[in-house]
Motif scaffolding. Sequence first.
Motif, PDB file in Angstrom:
ATOM      1  N   VAL A 136       1.237  -1.115  -0.295  1.00 36.52           N
ATOM      2  CA  VAL A 136       0.289   0.155   0.364  1.00 36.52           C
ATOM      3  C   VAL A 136       0.988   1.264   0.360  1.00 36.52           C
ATOM      4  CG1 VAL A 136      -0.692   0.429   2.671  1.00 36.52           C
ATOM      5  CG2 VAL A 136      -1.916   1.312   1.324  1.00 36.52           C
ATOM      6  N   GLN A 137       0.008   2.145  -0.504  1.00 37.33           N
ATOM      7  CA  GLN A 137       1.021   3.643  -0.608  1.00 37.33           C
ATOM      8  C   GLN A 137       0.098   4.729  -0.492  1.00 37.33           C
ATOM      9  OE1 GLN A 137       3.543   4.135  -3.863  1.00 37.33           O
ATOM     10  NE2 GLN A 137       4.456   6.289  -3.134  1.00 37.33           N
ATOM     11  N   LYS A 138       0.398   5.325   0.933  1.00 45.73           N
ATOM     12  CA  LYS A 138      -0.958   6.611   1.258  1.00 45.73           C
ATOM     13  C   LYS A 138       0.473   7.946   1.716  1.00 45.73           C
ATOM     14  CE  LYS A 138      -5.081   5.847   3.502  1.00 45.73           C
ATOM     15  NZ  LYS A 138      -5.496   5.046   4.127  1.00 45.73           N
ATOM     16  N   ALA A 424       2.164 -12.836  32.968  1.00 47.38           N
ATOM     17  CA  ALA A 424       3.368 -12.005  31.731  1.00 47.38           C
ATOM     18  C   ALA A 424       2.756 -10.698  31.381  1.00 47.38           C
ATOM     19  CB  ALA A 424       2.536 -12.849  29.966  1.00 47.38           C
ATOM     20  N   PRO A 425       4.135 -10.274  30.729  1.00 42.97           N
ATOM     21  CA  PRO A 425       3.495  -8.326  30.671  1.00 42.97           C
ATOM     22  C   PRO A 425       2.627  -8.368  30.310  1.00 42.97           C
ATOM     23  CG  PRO A 425       5.993  -9.310  29.762  1.00 42.97           C
ATOM     24  CD  PRO A 425       5.323 -11.049  29.771  1.00 42.97           C
ATOM     25  N   PRO A 426       1.779  -7.394  30.759  1.00 43.64           N
ATOM     26  CA  PRO A 426       0.698  -6.830  30.605  1.00 43.64           C
ATOM     27  C   PRO A 426       0.352  -5.775  28.978  1.00 43.64           C
ATOM     28  CG  PRO A 426       1.156  -5.678  31.824  1.00 43.64           C
ATOM     29  CD  PRO A 426       2.786  -6.386  31.942  1.00 43.64           C
ATOM     30  N   SER A 427       1.551  -6.456  28.021  1.00 46.02           N
ATOM     31  CA  SER A 427       1.772  -5.448  27.056  1.00 46.02           C
ATOM     32  C   SER A 427       1.596  -5.648  25.846  1.00 46.02           C
ATOM     33  CB  SER A 427       3.237  -4.245  27.108  1.00 46.02           C
ATOM     34  OG  SER A 427       4.001  -4.866  27.511  1.00 46.02           O
ATOM     35  N   PHE A 428       1.567  -5.205  24.417  1.00 48.10           N
ATOM     36  CA  PHE A 428       1.152  -5.983  23.038  1.00 48.10           C
ATOM     37  C   PHE A 428       1.493  -4.707  22.019  1.00 48.10           C
ATOM     38  CE2 PHE A 428      -1.327  -9.339  20.026  1.00 48.10           C
ATOM     39  CZ  PHE A 428      -0.206 -10.138  20.241  1.00 48.10           C
ATOM     40  N   ALA A 429       2.507  -5.717  21.346  1.00 52.44           N
ATOM     41  CA  ALA A 429       1.923  -4.728  20.151  1.00 52.44           C
ATOM     42  C   ALA A 429       1.745  -5.654  18.823  1.00 52.44           C
ATOM     43  CB  ALA A 429       3.960  -3.780  19.830  1.00 52.44           C
ATOM     44  N   ILE A 430       1.306  -4.095  17.963  1.00 52.37           N
ATOM     45  CA  ILE A 430       0.857  -5.394  16.412  1.00 52.37           C
ATOM     46  C   ILE A 430       1.057  -3.974  15.584  1.00 52.37           C
ATOM     47  CG2 ILE A 430      -0.925  -5.475  15.148  1.00 52.37           C
ATOM     48  CD1 ILE A 430      -3.032  -6.584  17.525  1.00 52.37           C
ATOM     49  N   HIS A 431       1.687  -5.066  14.301  1.00 52.36           N
ATOM     50  CA  HIS A 431       2.545  -4.400  13.711  1.00 52.36           C
ATOM     51  C   HIS A 431       2.791  -4.267  11.937  1.00 52.36           C
ATOM     52  CE1 HIS A 431       5.465  -1.406  11.664  1.00 52.36           C
ATOM     53  NE2 HIS A 431       6.077  -2.474  11.139  1.00 52.36           N
ATOM     54  N   PHE A 432       1.355  -3.240  12.062  1.00 49.12           N
ATOM     55  CA  PHE A 432       0.638  -4.268  10.792  1.00 49.12           C
ATOM     56  C   PHE A 432       0.668  -2.708   9.490  1.00 49.12           C
ATOM     57  CE2 PHE A 432      -2.826  -4.693   7.995  1.00 49.12           C
ATOM     58  CZ  PHE A 432      -2.443  -5.697   7.516  1.00 49.12           C
ATOM     59  N   PRO A 433       2.462  -2.590   8.685  1.00 46.89           N
ATOM     60  CA  PRO A 433       2.312  -1.163   7.828  1.00 46.89           C
ATOM     61  C   PRO A 433       1.934  -1.978   6.148  1.00 46.89           C
ATOM     62  CG  PRO A 433       4.464  -2.716   8.105  1.00 46.89           C
ATOM     63  CD  PRO A 433       3.439  -3.622   9.251  1.00 46.89           C
ATOM     64  N   HIS A 434       0.636  -2.855   6.277  1.00 44.21           N
ATOM     65  CA  HIS A 434       0.555  -3.273   4.895  1.00 44.21           C
ATOM     66  C   HIS A 434      -0.888  -2.720   4.596  1.00 44.21           C
ATOM     67  CE1 HIS A 434       3.193  -5.963   5.180  1.00 44.21           C
ATOM     68  NE2 HIS A 434       3.382  -6.041   6.500  1.00 44.21           N
ATOM     69  N   ARG A 435      -2.318  -3.132   3.817  1.00 44.77           N
ATOM     70  CA  ARG A 435      -3.139  -2.655   3.290  1.00 44.77           C
ATOM     71  C   ARG A 435      -3.738  -3.762   3.976  1.00 44.77           C
ATOM     72  NH1 ARG A 435      -1.895  -4.121  -2.161  1.00 44.77           N
ATOM     73  NH2 ARG A 435      -3.624  -6.369  -2.511  1.00 44.77           N
ATOM     74  N   HIS A 436      -6.083  -3.359   4.559  1.00 45.59           N
ATOM     75  CA  HIS A 436      -6.295  -4.391   3.977  1.00 45.59           C
ATOM     76  C   HIS A 436      -7.509  -3.835   4.749  1.00 45.59           C
ATOM     77  CE1 HIS A 436      -8.729  -8.157   5.716  1.00 45.59           C
ATOM     78  NE2 HIS A 436      -7.899  -8.874   5.470  1.00 45.59           N
ATOM     79  N   ASN A 437      -8.785  -3.944   6.277  1.00 42.45           N
ATOM     80  CA  ASN A 437      -9.555  -3.109   6.414  1.00 42.45           C
ATOM     81  C   ASN A 437      -8.844  -1.733   7.159  1.00 42.45           C
ATOM     82  OD1 ASN A 437     -11.756  -4.967   5.061  1.00 42.45           O
ATOM     83  ND2 ASN A 437     -11.540  -6.095   7.902  1.00 42.45           N
ATOM     84  N   ASP A 438      -8.350  -1.602   7.344  1.00 42.75           N
ATOM     85  CA  ASP A 438      -6.918  -0.784   7.700  1.00 42.75           C
ATOM     86  C   ASP A 438      -6.293  -0.528   7.843  1.00 42.75           C
ATOM     87  OD1 ASP A 438      -9.378   0.513   9.422  1.00 42.75           O
ATOM     88  OD2 ASP A 438      -8.724   0.363  11.524  1.00 42.75           O
ATOM     89  N   THR A 439      -5.737   0.548   7.015  1.00 45.16           N
ATOM     90  CA  THR A 439      -3.722   0.068   6.575  1.00 45.16           C
ATOM     91  C   THR A 439      -2.522   1.192   6.731  1.00 45.16           C
ATOM     92  OG1 THR A 439      -4.526   2.477   5.260  1.00 45.16           O
ATOM     93  CG2 THR A 439      -5.205   0.286   4.249  1.00 45.16           C
ATOM     94  N   LEU A 440      -1.393   0.844   7.554  1.00 43.63           N
ATOM     95  CA  LEU A 440      -0.113   1.577   7.666  1.00 43.63           C
ATOM     96  C   LEU A 440      -0.692   1.724   9.893  1.00 43.63           C
ATOM     97  CD1 LEU A 440      -0.071   3.603   4.431  1.00 43.63           C
ATOM     98  CD2 LEU A 440       1.842   1.613   5.784  1.00 43.63           C
ATOM     99  N   LEU A 451      -2.907   2.251  22.710  1.00 45.77           N
ATOM    100  CA  LEU A 451      -2.106   3.571  21.604  1.00 45.77           C
ATOM    101  C   LEU A 451      -2.746   2.957  20.329  1.00 45.77           C
ATOM    102  CD1 LEU A 451      -1.430   6.117  21.903  1.00 45.77           C
ATOM    103  CD2 LEU A 451       1.262   5.377  21.453  1.00 45.77           C
ATOM    104  N   ILE A 452      -2.872   3.944  19.170  1.00 47.44           N
ATOM    105  CA  ILE A 452      -2.967   3.359  18.100  1.00 47.44           C
ATOM    106  C   ILE A 452      -1.733   4.623  16.796  1.00 47.44           C
ATOM    107  CG2 ILE A 452      -3.865   2.881  16.314  1.00 47.44           C
ATOM    108  CD1 ILE A 452      -6.463   2.395  17.475  1.00 47.44           C
ATOM    109  N   TYR A 453      -1.302   3.974  16.246  1.00 45.71           N
ATOM    110  CA  TYR A 453      -0.795   5.139  15.185  1.00 45.71           C
ATOM    111  C   TYR A 453      -0.789   4.876  14.002  1.00 45.71           C
ATOM    112  CZ  TYR A 453       2.846   8.680  13.835  1.00 45.71           C
ATOM    113  OH  TYR A 453       3.502   9.135  12.239  1.00 45.71           O
ATOM    114  N   GLU A 454      -1.239   5.966  13.168  1.00 47.74           N
ATOM    115  CA  GLU A 454      -1.903   5.728  11.349  1.00 47.74           C
ATOM    116  C   GLU A 454      -0.197   6.165  11.050  1.00 47.74           C
ATOM    117  OE1 GLU A 454      -6.023   5.622  10.315  1.00 47.74           O
ATOM    118  OE2 GLU A 454      -6.287   7.265  12.443  1.00 47.74           O
ATOM    119  N   HIS A 455       0.172   5.233  10.489  1.00 52.34           N
ATOM    120  CA  HIS A 455       1.510   5.568   9.734  1.00 52.34           C
ATOM    121  C   HIS A 455       1.472   7.023   8.870  1.00 52.34           C
ATOM    122  CE1 HIS A 455       4.017   3.120  12.217  1.00 52.34           C
ATOM    123  NE2 HIS A 455       3.023   2.233  12.051  1.00 52.34           N
ATOM    124  N   ASP A 456       0.343   6.825   7.542  1.00 53.18           N
ATOM    125  CA  ASP A 456      -0.204   7.981   6.735  1.00 53.18           C
ATOM    126  C   ASP A 456      -0.359   8.882   7.232  1.00 53.18           C
ATOM    127  OD1 ASP A 456      -1.814   6.199   7.901  1.00 53.18           O
ATOM    128  OD2 ASP A 456      -3.167   7.113   5.573  1.00 53.18           O
TER     129      ASP A 456
END
Length: 874
Positions: A136-138, A424-440, A451-456
Amino acid sequence: MNATALNSLLRIVVLVTGAVLLATTVIGRARETSTASTEAKRPNILFFLVDDMGTRDTSVDFVLDPLGRPIEPGRTTVYRTPAMERLAARGRRFSNAHACTVCTPTRVSIMTGQHAARLGITTWTHPQVTKDTGFVQKDGVRSPSWRMQGLDVTLPTLPRLLKEAGYATIHCGKAHFGPNDTAAGDPKSLGFDVNIAGHGAGGPGSYSGKTKFSAAWRNGGHDWDVPGLERYHDKDVHLTEALTLELKDAITAAIESKRPFFAYMAHYAVHAPFEIDARFAANYPDLEGKALAFATMVEGMDKSLGDLLDHLESLGVAEETLVVFYSDNGSDGPLNRPLRGKKGTRFEGGTRVPLIVAWARAEADSPLQERLPIEAASVSRQLVTPEDFLPTLCRITGVDVPKGATIDGSDVSAAIRGIPGTHAPPSFAIHFPHRHNDTLYSTWLDGDWKLIYEHDKAAWQLTNVALDPDESENLVASHPSLALAMAKRMIARLDALGAQWPVDDSGQPTRPDLAGLEGAAEAATRTSERTPDPTDESSGARATRVGPLPRDDLDLASMCQPIDDDNLYRDDGYYTWCNSILRGDDGTYHLFYVRWPKERGFYGWLTHSEIARAVSDAPAGPYRFAERVLPCRGAYPWNAINAHNIKSKRFEGRYYLYFIATNAGTHHLTEAELVDVATTGYRHPFWRLLRDNQRTGVAVADTPLGPWTVLDRPIVEPAGPVSTVSVNPAVWRAADGTYRMIFKGDHPVSRVAQAVAIAKSPTGPFEVQKRLVFERYSEDASVWHDSARALTYAVLHDRHGFIMIASEDGIAWRDAKHARVHGLRIAKTGGGFLEPSRFERPSVFVEDGKPRVLSGAAQWDGGKDACIVLIPLH
C-alpha cells in the motif's frame, strides 16, 4: 525394563529476552513404552484453532468487565455453540486474549513463540507464490519489505519440539505458514508427522464436497483448492465435517501407537467464502444471506468441537487431553459490538479473540490434572498472545525449550491454573504496515490502555479499552504525557523486535512522529504547575485539583507533636515497616505491623515479610510485642510468599486486616532461591516475577486477638486506569454504606498510580473505577471519613514526605487545603530532629472521629535498620 525405557530429568531453564522472563521447568522426558510410569505420563494436546472468529461469534461470553460480568449480556445469544459452553464449563475462559490482526502472523507466532514482527511476517502470505499481498502507498508513505516467503522452517517449532520428545504430531485443516513455492507451504516441514488438508492457502475454495472444495465452480481458479480430501469429492459433505472425520481417525491411530499426541485442528471455518452449512440452516429462521451463512458455519465448527470431545471420551483419553480453543484474529462476521472494528482493523474487534483452556473431561483424581488443576467455569483477565503458547505448552508437557532459543512469549500456565497475579507482561504490540480493512498502523496495548498510530496520517489515538470497549473517545488531548510514554515504549519494543517501519518515497524508514505528543505533554506539564481554577472540572485531565473544598480546614501538620523513644517501635532482629492501629473493646491499642528478619536484608520484604501485633495502653506507644499474626508463607496460591503492607479496620463489629502478598506462579522456588532473591534485590531474575504477582487480600476476625481467617482469593484485581498489581490498600466505609478502597497499580507513565474501587462488602469484590486518585507520584494511602466535615481524607507519601488529599465522594480527589502534612525530618521532644534515609508508609489512627496518631516507616543507616515512628497528634 531395559535401559532406554525411562530417562527422567529435572531441569529449570531460565530465558530472559528483553523485558520478558521465561522460566521453563522441564518435568521429565519419558521414552515411550507401554510400561511408562504414571508420573512420567504427559498430556495429549488438542489445539483447536478457529479462523476469523471473534469474541461475539459464540454463545459463550468473552467480553467481560473487570469483575467478570458480561458487557451487554444477551448479545451472544445469536449463535448456537453448546460445545464451547461445555468446554468453558469445564475450564477457564480468558477475556483478554489477543491475536494479530490477520491470520499468518498469528499462526507463525504460535508455532515459534516469537513475535510476528521479529519473524518479519506481518501480514498474510500468498497461497501459491512468494509475492507481496499487502502493498500500500498513501500520502507519501508505503509499506516496507517483509518476509513474503513465510516461516523460516529451521526455527525451533512447537510441533518439532513435541515430536522430538515422543509426541505424535498431527496437523489438520488450514496451515497458511507460507506459500506453496516455499518449504513453509508444507506443515510437515515444521515437524508435523501427519498433514491433513493443509497447504499455503488461507481459505478454502469452497466448503462443499460437491464442488471438490474448489473455487473453480465459480471461476475462482485453483489456488485455494483444499488438498488431500479427494475421497469426499462430489459428496454432500461440509469441509468442517470432513476435517473432523479425518482428525478423529488420526487421533485414534496416535492412541494405538501408545504415544501422546499433539493435534492441531486448524479449521478453515469461519473464514470466507460464506456458504450456508445446510445442516444448521433451520436453527436461524430470522437470518438470511451472509448472516445466515456465518451462523451455520459457526455452529458447524462448534459441532466439530463437540464431536472431538466425544471421540476422546470414547477412546478413554479425555481426562488426559488438554484442549486449547483459540482464534487467529478478530471476527469477519456481522456482529462484534461492543468491540469496535473487525478482522484487519486497528481496533479491539480485530485482535481480541476467544480463548478457553480445559481438560476434555475433568477428573479430580487424574495425576495429570493434579499437576495442572483448572477450575471449572472460571475466568482470567491475564493477557495472552500468540507467542505465549509455545513456552506454555512446553512447560505443561515437560518439553525442553532449546537453550539459547529466542522466545518472545511467556509461560502463562500459572494463569491457566488460576494462580492470582500477572504471569506475563501486560503489553502487546501489533505492527501492520500493510493494507487490509485498515492500513499502515501500529498498536500498543499496556494493561487496559491502548495506543494506535496511523503511519500515513501521523495520527495517535489513546483509549482505555476496559472502560471504553468501543474505542470511541480519543484521550490523547487529555492525557498527552500518558500517550507520549506509551508511544516511546511501543517504538522501543518494535525496534527491539527488528520491526520494518514503513518507508517514504525515497525508501527511507518513517518512524512514528512524536513531535505533537511531546509538545502537548510539555504544555500540559506547564499548565499543571500553575494553580488551576478549583471550579473547573470540565477537562478531567488531572485527577486532583488544587483548592479548598467546603469545610476543608483540617490541618494535620499543626497537630504533629515531637516524639521520644516511646514513640519508636522496634522488634529485635527484624526490620519493622508498614503499620496500622486498632483499639479493642477493652481500651487496649493494637499495632499491626510488618516485619522480616534483618539477616535477609532490606529487600527481604518481598520474600520474607510477615504480619505481627504489638500492644500498648496509649495509641502512640510504647508498644510491646504480642504475637505473630500472619506468616510469610500463606495457605493459598495467591499469598504463598509474604504478607506485607497491613491496614487494619473495624466494620460493624468485625475486624479486618487488609494486606498484600505474592507468589511465584508455577515456579516452586526453594527457600534458598527466595533468600537469593532477597539478597540480590531488584536485579534478580525472579524479582519481577514476584513483584508483578502482588495482590491485595483480607483476613477477618471477631476480635483483634484473632483467630484470623484469610480469604482464599484476592479482593481486587488491577483494571481500568491501573494494571499489573493491586497493592497497598486503604479501605473505608463511605457515607452511602459502600466500602471504598484506594490501591496502587502500574500506570504507563509513572509505573506508580492509585485507583479507587468500590464494593458492597468489606471483603469485596471491589470494582475499579475509571478515575485515578493522583496523577503525580504518591503511594500508600491511609484513608478515613470525617463525618463532622462530611469529607473523606487520605494521607499519602511522596518524595518530600506526607501529603493529604480530600474528597466529597471518595472518587474525585483534590489537594487538601493544608496539603503538606509532614516532611522527611522528625522533631524530637528534647530538640533537634531525627533524619531517616526514608520515611514513608503513612497511617493515620482516628479515634472518636479525631486523628490521634500519624505513624510511618523510617529507614536508618542506609538500610541497616528500620522502625515504626508514631507521631502524636493534638
